[in-house]
Structures are given as structure tokens and as C-alpha cells.
Design a protein around this motif. Structure first.
Motif, PDB file in Angstrom:
ATOM      1  N   TYR A   1       1.798  10.320  -5.823  1.00 56.61           N
ATOM      2  CA  TYR A   1       3.136   9.543  -5.618  1.00 56.61           C
ATOM      3  C   TYR A   1       3.712   8.441  -6.458  1.00 56.61           C
ATOM      4  O   TYR A   1       4.774   7.545  -6.403  1.00 56.61           O
ATOM      5  CB  TYR A   1       2.974   8.720  -3.912  1.00 56.61           C
TER       6      TYR A   1
ATOM      7  N   ASP B   1       0.747  -1.433  -0.166  1.00 58.07           N
ATOM      8  CA  ASP B   1      -0.257   0.090   0.048  1.00 58.07           C
ATOM      9  C   ASP B   1       0.567   1.901   0.056  1.00 58.07           C
ATOM     10  O   ASP B   1       1.998   1.497   0.641  1.00 58.07           O
ATOM     11  CB  ASP B   1      -0.620  -0.217   1.324  1.00 58.07           C
ATOM     12  N   ILE B   2       0.276   2.578  -1.393  1.00 60.00           N
ATOM     13  CA  ILE B   2       1.265   3.450  -1.083  1.00 60.00           C
ATOM     14  C   ILE B   2       1.950   4.090   0.780  1.00 60.00           C
ATOM     15  O   ILE B   2       2.251   4.691   1.054  1.00 60.00           O
ATOM     16  CB  ILE B   2       0.956   4.599  -1.980  1.00 60.00           C
ATOM     17  N   ARG B   3      -0.215   4.007   1.271  1.00 56.51           N
ATOM     18  CA  ARG B   3       0.582   5.043   2.660  1.00 56.51           C
ATOM     19  C   ARG B   3      -0.210   3.892   3.672  1.00 56.51           C
ATOM     20  O   ARG B   3      -1.372   3.208   3.646  1.00 56.51           O
ATOM     21  CB  ARG B   3      -0.819   6.220   2.331  1.00 56.51           C
TER      22      ARG B   3
ATOM     23  N   THR C   1      -2.879   1.581  -4.616  1.00 55.91           N
ATOM     24  CA  THR C   1      -3.839   2.916  -4.346  1.00 55.91           C
ATOM     25  C   THR C   1      -4.657   2.706  -4.827  1.00 55.91           C
ATOM     26  O   THR C   1      -5.064   1.863  -5.161  1.00 55.91           O
ATOM     27  CB  THR C   1      -2.591   3.770  -5.688  1.00 55.91           C
ATOM     28  N   THR C   2      -5.508   3.691  -3.727  1.00 55.29           N
ATOM     29  CA  THR C   2      -6.930   4.484  -3.938  1.00 55.29           C
ATOM     30  C   THR C   2      -7.373   4.544  -5.049  1.00 55.29           C
ATOM     31  O   THR C   2      -8.648   4.146  -6.176  1.00 55.29           O
ATOM     32  CB  THR C   2      -7.478   4.161  -2.899  1.00 55.29           C
TER      33      THR C   2
ATOM     34  N   ASP D   1      -2.943   9.152  -7.824  1.00 50.60           N
ATOM     35  CA  ASP D   1      -1.974   8.981  -7.133  1.00 50.60           C
ATOM     36  C   ASP D   1      -0.798  10.344  -7.586  1.00 50.60           C
ATOM     37  O   ASP D   1       0.164   9.698  -7.981  1.00 50.60           O
ATOM     38  CB  ASP D   1      -1.698   7.488  -6.363  1.00 50.60           C
TER      39      ASP D   1
ATOM     40  N   PHE E   1       1.130  -0.972 -10.664  1.00 53.66           N
ATOM     41  CA  PHE E   1       0.331  -0.542 -10.060  1.00 53.66           C
ATOM     42  C   PHE E   1      -0.959  -1.069  -9.607  1.00 53.66           C
ATOM     43  O   PHE E   1      -1.086  -1.361 -10.879  1.00 53.66           O
ATOM     44  CB  PHE E   1       0.054   1.295 -10.148  1.00 53.66           C
TER      45      PHE E   1
END
Length: 216
Positions: A88, A54-56, A81-82, A86, A100
């Protein structure tokens, strides 16, 4: 057997992905962790083929976790990612991510993505489009890096340009009037000579070398 690590601070996401992948006859989920720091440690302990990050995440975000994992292991990273837009994306690509996936990815697409990355390919979820890559590279690459592609032959440079434009091997073969086998050889040479992990990294190199520019 493809060994997979899943890192996400949402337990339901981890459990859902693990259930889907564990049901595949050629896949084994070797670890599920809630943060980036645990992901780096788990990679060192279990040596998975693929890490879904997950990125975050707390303690250590997915970008830094990807950077450490790609720098110290052969594990390939897929970022979760959501949102397709994103901010990032560029940092994740530079960190070594091979692609991704959106968290609402379909079951079959998730399984396919893991197999694609293990095979040495790269992928981008439909929501993370070529236009987005173009945008983040426009913001992230301020000036060409001199001498970056000096080791490449003319045909390898041409191949890198096509890679940077997002062409498939079949499309590159048609553009260069050669066989797909020859294209695969050129792509392999480009990745090897420039020390790149996959085609996503080749896209960045095409921009950083100045062979192509954003929006081209």
C-alpha cells in the motif's frame, strides 16, 4: 510544542509510542485512537501537527484516513507498517503521507521522524527503500500527465528531476553547481507551484510528469 496523534488498533503499540513521545520536552500526545474513523475525528478536534497512522485498521483503513486528513487539514501523516514491502506504499503516498516507519522503529528514530516531518521534510524508514518506491511507482504510473510541470522554470524542472531520484539538497547543489540556499529556494518553488506537500509528493510528480521513468 509538537502535537501528535497516534492511531493503531494494537493498544500496546499506541501505548508504547505515546510513552516515548510524551517523554520528549517538545512533544505532546493529544490523542490515541484505535481506528481510522476515530483518527479523522480526532484530527478535526485536536488539530495535531503529526498523525501516526497504522496502514491496516478497522472501520477506516490508514490509507483512506490519511487521504481525508491530508485533504482537510495541515496535519502531516506518517504511516506505520509492519513490513517494508507493504503493497500500500504507493496509495499512501498518493493520499498525502509524508513518510513511513516500521513498527519496530528505534526510540530515537521515532522521535527524529516526528521532528523531521514537522519541519516540512519527508522520510522513509530504512526498510521502505528507494527501490520499493521505484517499484510501486512503476506499477502505479501508467503514462505521463501532460502539462504537469509547465509552470516550472528550467532550473525548477531540473530540481524536480533530482528530487525524483532521491537526492538530498547537498547532492542537488553539487549536481547543479549552486548553493544549498538556492536549492532550497528551487525546492520551495516546485512544491508551491505544483501544490505539493513535501518531497515525497515531489517524487511522485517527477514520475507523473514523465521527467523521469521507473528504474532510472
Amino acid at each position: 510544542m509538537i502535537r501528535v496523534l497516534i492511531a493503531d488498533d494494537q493498544e500496546l503499540v499506541r501505548a508504547g509510542f505515546a510513552m516515548i513521545l510524551s517523554a520528549q520536552p517538545d512533544m505532546d500526545v493529544v490523542a490515541e485512537v484505535p481506528d481510522g474513523a476515530a483518527a479523522v475525528q480526532a484530527v478535526a478536534e485536536h488539530a495535531p501537527d503529526v498523525a501516526l497512522l497504522d496502514i491496516r485498521m478497522p472501520l477506516l483503513d490508514g490509507i483512506e484516513a490519511a487521504r481525508r486528513i491530508c485533504a482537510t487539514s495541515a496535519t502531516r501523516v506518517i504511516m506505520l507498517t509492519t513490513f517494508g514491502s507493504d503493497d500500500y506504499v504507493f496509495d499512501a503516498l498518493r493520499a498525502g503521507a509524508s513518510g513511513f516507519l516500521l513498527k519496530d522503529v528505534r526510540r530515537d528514530d521515532l522521535v527524529h521522524a516526528v521532528r523531521v516531518v514537522v519541519a516540512g521534510q519527508s522520510l522513509l524508514a530504512p526498510g521502505v527503500t528507494r527501490t520499493l518506491i521505484d517499484d510501486v511507482l512503476r506499477r502505479g504510473v501508467s503514462r505521463p500527465v501532460p502539462g504537469l510541470v509547465d509552470r516550472l522554470t528550467d532550473r525548477e524542472r531540473e530540481t524536480l528531476v533530482h528530487l525524483g531520484r532521491g537526492l538530498s539538497n547537498a547532492e542537488i547543489a553539487a549536481a547543479m553547481f549552486v548553493s544549498e540556499h538556492t536549492v532550497k529556494t528551487h525546492v520551495s518553488n516546485v512544491l508551491s507551484k505544483l501544490g505539493l506537500r513535501d518531497r515525497v509528493q515531489a517524487v511522485i510528480a517527477a514520475y507523473e510528469s514523465g521527467l523521469i521513468t521507473a528504474g532510472e
